[in-house]
Design an enzyme around this catalytic site. Structure first.
Site, mmCIF file in Angstrom:
data_model
loop_
_atom_site.group_PDB
_atom_site.id
_atom_site.type_symbol
_atom_site.label_atom_id
_atom_site.label_comp_id
_atom_site.label_asym_id
_atom_site.label_seq_id
_atom_site.Cartn_x
_atom_site.Cartn_y
_atom_site.Cartn_z
ATOM 1 N N THR A 56 0.545 -1.491 0.019
ATOM 2 C CA THR A 56 0.233 -0.318 -0.051
ATOM 3 C C THR A 56 0.693 1.128 -0.423
ATOM 4 O O THR A 56 1.623 1.431 1.175
ATOM 5 C CB THR A 56 -0.869 0.422 1.200
ATOM 6 O OG1 THR A 56 -1.642 -1.191 0.996
ATOM 7 C CG2 THR A 56 -1.701 1.175 0.797
ATOM 8 N N ARG B 229 -39.135 2.401 -5.969
ATOM 9 C CA ARG B 229 -39.575 1.595 -6.638
ATOM 10 C C ARG B 229 -40.172 0.372 -6.841
ATOM 11 O O ARG B 229 -40.524 -0.170 -6.523
ATOM 12 C CB ARG B 229 -37.601 1.040 -7.425
ATOM 13 C CG ARG B 229 -37.564 -0.459 -7.722
ATOM 14 C CD ARG B 229 -37.717 -0.211 -9.270
ATOM 15 N NE ARG B 229 -37.340 -0.906 -10.752
ATOM 16 C CZ ARG B 229 -38.170 -1.184 -11.670
ATOM 17 N NH1 ARG B 229 -38.356 -0.175 -12.361
ATOM 18 N NH2 ARG B 229 -37.290 -2.242 -12.312
ATOM 19 N N ILE C 102 -30.992 -5.920 -4.294
ATOM 20 C CA ILE C 102 -32.367 -4.899 -4.779
ATOM 21 C C ILE C 102 -31.999 -3.188 -5.574
ATOM 22 O O ILE C 102 -33.267 -4.050 -6.297
ATOM 23 C CB ILE C 102 -32.210 -4.258 -3.322
ATOM 24 C CG1 ILE C 102 -32.661 -5.399 -2.097
ATOM 25 C CG2 ILE C 102 -33.362 -3.330 -3.529
ATOM 26 C CD1 ILE C 102 -32.057 -4.500 -0.458
ATOM 27 N N GLY D 202 -30.350 -4.000 -12.202
ATOM 28 C CA GLY D 202 -29.740 -3.998 -13.291
ATOM 29 C C GLY D 202 -28.797 -3.088 -12.627
ATOM 30 O O GLY D 202 -27.573 -2.302 -13.436
ATOM 31 N N GLU E 171 -4.207 -7.460 5.692
ATOM 32 C CA GLU E 171 -4.022 -6.966 6.391
ATOM 33 C C GLU E 171 -4.582 -8.483 7.897
ATOM 34 O O GLU E 171 -5.216 -8.087 8.970
ATOM 35 C CB GLU E 171 -4.029 -6.132 7.691
ATOM 36 C CG GLU E 171 -3.566 -4.182 6.924
ATOM 37 C CD GLU E 171 -3.629 -3.576 7.756
ATOM 38 O OE1 GLU E 171 -3.771 -3.543 8.937
ATOM 39 O OE2 GLU E 171 -3.910 -2.024 7.182
#
Length: 389
Positions: free
Chosen positions: A161, A268, A337, A340, A363
């Site tokens: 890192t 939705r 949920i 697409g 880690e």
């Protein structure tokens, strides 16, 4: 048993929360756009500007001792801060920090490496992992051979890192093959201009690690960190410095992800009915909320043990293991949920999906955490009654 925060703790948490909403979340669309083009989400200059904004409000060196100009926050408060930062995927961290093992340096080393790192003028990286030595850190082969007043280092490190950005590395090398990890590994502070090279490693997430190559890199004796042969203990103290902080940041991501899921389920419609009315969706949300709460207390319990000066290795391994597994399950549910749309790069769900997968590897893999937990139980170092005994 009091689970409330005092006024100071609440003020710190709320400031970080507001900083994330005002400074980081507005950057998210641009971060996504850049990453889709293969560019860094934020530049080093942009990160520095954000860090200086935070510094102006007193947020500098979250865990850095006050004697070195930091805030010196305890483990519980730092876990709460990391949780708030995890609410956004913008790769931000407060400035003013340095690797814990740099404090083990002598005065000259602190002046050359520790203090400039805290100030943000230098960037460090920690290098122990090798192509043939990941979880089994004792299997490292990078060597350092004494030559007069110098050491000559040869070998390769991987998945490092900040390895592409660092101007110096804390590298661990074998100085006595016969002793190995038991007195034969040494840590060296090696400036980039001493000759080591780095190459980026492409990964499925935006982590951006590096491979480091040491080809007859000559390092003076004065750059040994700690004592010759005692590097493995330093390495373990770096690795174990705060495993609870990784699931703490993931916790913030999980909160945000479930909020995405709640908002989408409320708006939705499918087949004339809101997703929120469907039992399958309700159960996904319910399970995720329960797991978030469980993770929160695993993280905070481990942090409390650190603050109390207790042996926190079991608690930290549990938090790391559970956090990695549940964060991956939660992001998968929230992506499901969204259907697409969740799979597209227009939303940050797929990005978090890739990012959180790393939590089960770096880690300390899930398997290493399970081994640690089981060994502690079998050897009597811990029991299933937990922190309350």
């Amino acid at each position: 048993m009091d689970f409330s925060l005092n006024d100071t703790e609440r003020d710190i948490r709320d400031w970080v929360r507001n900083f994330v909403r005002k400074e980081l979340i507005p950057l998210e669309p641009e971060v996504l756009r850049r990453e889709r083009l293969g560019q860094p989400g934020i530049t080093r200059d942009e990160l520095r500007e954000l860090q200086l904004k935070a510094k102006a409000a007193g947020f500098w060196g979250i865990q850095t001792p006050e004697a070195y100009g930091g805030m010196g926050l305890g483990a519980v408060m730092t876990a709460l801060v990391e949780g708030e930062l995890g609410y956004s995927f913008v790769p931000f961290h407060f400035g003013g920090e340095a690797d814990n093992i740099l404090y083990a340096g002598n005065e000259a080393q602190k002046e050359k490496y520790l203090l400039p790192t805290i100030a943000g003028d230098r960037i460090s990286c920690f290098a122990i992992t090798e192509p043939g030595a990941g979880s089994d850190a004792k299997a490292i082969r990078t060597s350092a051979v004494r030559d007069g007043d110098d050491w000559v280092i040869n070998g390769e490190k991987t998945f490092i890192t900040k390895g592409n950005d660092a101007d110096f590395v804390m590298v661990f090398a074998v100085t006595d093959k016969d002793k190995g990890a038991n007195g034969g590994v040494t840590c060296f502070l090696v400036d980039r201009d001493m000759g080591w090279k780095s190459e980026p490693i492409a990964t499925m997430g935006e982590w951006g690690p590096a491979a480091l190559v040491f080809d007859n890199v000559r390092v003076p004796q004065e750059n040994v960190l700690g004592e010759v042969g005692q590097g493995f203990a330093l390495a373990m103290s770096w690795i174990g410095r705060g495993r609870y902080l990784l699931p703490a940041r993931a916790l913030g991501a999980c909160v945000r992800l479930v909020e995405f899921g709640l908002d989408y389920a409320r708006t939705r419609e499918t087949f004339g009915e809101l997703l929120a009315e469907r039992q399958a969706i309700q159960w996904m949300l319910a399970d995720s909320a329960v797991e978030i709460e469980a993770l929160r207390w695993l993280v905070l319990t481990a942090a409390w043990q650190v603050d109390a000066g207790l042996d926190s290795r079991q608690g930290q391994s549990m938090a790391k293991l559970y956090g990695g597994i549940k964060a991956n399950e939660i992001v998968d549910r929230m992506l499901q949920i969204h259907g697409g749309m969740g799979y597209t790069k227009e939303l940050p769900l797929e990005r978090w999906y890739r990012e959180l997968r790393l939590l089960r590897i770096y880690e300390g893999t899930d398997e290493i955490q399970r081994r640690t937990i089981a060994r502690n139980l079998l050897k009597g170092h811990a029991n299933v009654r937990g922190a309350l005994g």
